[in-house]
Write an enzyme that holds these catalytic residues in place. Structure first.
Site, short mmCIF file in Angstrom:
data_model
loop_
_atom_site.label_atom_id
_atom_site.label_comp_id
_atom_site.label_asym_id
_atom_site.label_seq_id
_atom_site.Cartn_x
_atom_site.Cartn_y
_atom_site.Cartn_z
N ARG A 1 13.03 -7.51 5.87
CA ARG A 1 13.96 -7.87 5.97
C ARG A 1 15.92 -6.76 6.41
NH1 ARG A 1 15.22 -12.81 3.89
NH2 ARG A 1 12.79 -13.41 3.73
N SER B 1 1.21 -1.16 0.22
CA SER B 1 0.01 -0.18 -0.27
C SER B 1 0.38 1.41 -0.09
CB SER B 1 -0.72 0.07 1.14
OG SER B 1 -0.28 0.08 2.34
N HIS C 1 8.12 2.81 8.94
CA HIS C 1 8.08 1.87 10.20
C HIS C 1 7.36 2.59 11.73
CE1 HIS C 1 9.43 -1.43 12.89
NE2 HIS C 1 8.76 -0.45 13.99
#
Ligand code: GAR
EC number: 2.1.2.2
Length: 200
Positions: free
Chosen positions: A93, A15, A111
């Site tokens: 990752r 998104s 984040h």
């Protein structure tokens, strides 16, 4: 003006990839997405890239014996496409030394918490479990740690009484979709101005 070429790295829904691609299409950014890099061949973000006619590099980390091998391949692909910045958008990752050396200071991440609180996976679940009253979104430079690089921007929100996961996730994602394109544009533009890249 030359557009700054970026690669978006994503592992899932995409998104944030979509919101950046939409802003670019709307003409509000001096960037172009030259490549989607995806470490999950099943990810929904791949179809989104196809819709926007953005080239993809999709790989399965299990097919490589170590991170250095697949990151070396990614660097080759990015250099071929003349990519200048890496934009992590739900890429689950850690970035290794191979990419960090090549793109030093030119890798951003978003984040879904107010870092340094709740780094790593499921930041929204971590925040709810901790019973915080305030959470939000952080955009930061990427270093070798897990969500530890220098913070560029943060935006906070106050949790509603008894707010559930679905609602908090929705509100945080709306914030991300608005904030990431704005901050990305600012960071890339100030870099271009500093480097004098487009001064004739
Ligand atoms: C976003 O909320 C992003 O902040 C988070 O993954 C989600 C990806 O959603 N990233 C991290 O947790 C990184 N540690 P999307 O695929 O719909 O953009």
């Amino acid at each position: 003006m030359t557009k700054t070429k970026i690669a978006v790295f994503a592992s899932g829904t995409g998104s944030n990839f979509e919101s950046i691609a939409n802003e670019i299409k709307a003409g509000t950014m001096d960037c172009e997405i030259s490549m989607l890099v995806c470490d999950n061949p099943e990810a929904k973000v791949i179809a989104k890239a196809t819709t926007f006619e953005i080239p993809t590099f999709v790989f399965n980390p299990k097919g490589y014996t170590n991170k250095e091998l697949y990151e070396t391949e990614i660097v080759e692909v990015l250099e071929q496409a003349e990519v200048e910045w890496i934009v992590l958008a739900g890429y689950m990752r850690l970035i290794g030394p191979t990419l960090l050396t090549e793109y030093n200071g030119r890798i951003l991440n978003i984040h879904p918490s107010l870092l340094p609180a709740f780094p790593g996976k499921d930041a929204i679940g971590q925040a709810l479990d901790a019973g915080v009253k305030v959470s939000g979104v952080t955009i930061h430079y990427v270093d070798e740690g897990m969500d530890t690089g220098e913070i560029i921007a943060q935006e906070s929100l106050v949790l509603e009484d008894g707010e559930d996961r679905e609602s908090l996730q929705e509100r945080i994602q709306q914030m991300e979709h608005r904030l990431y394109p704005i901050v990305l544009q600012e960071v890339v533009q100030s870099f271009v101005n500093k480097e004098g890249k487009d001064i004739q």
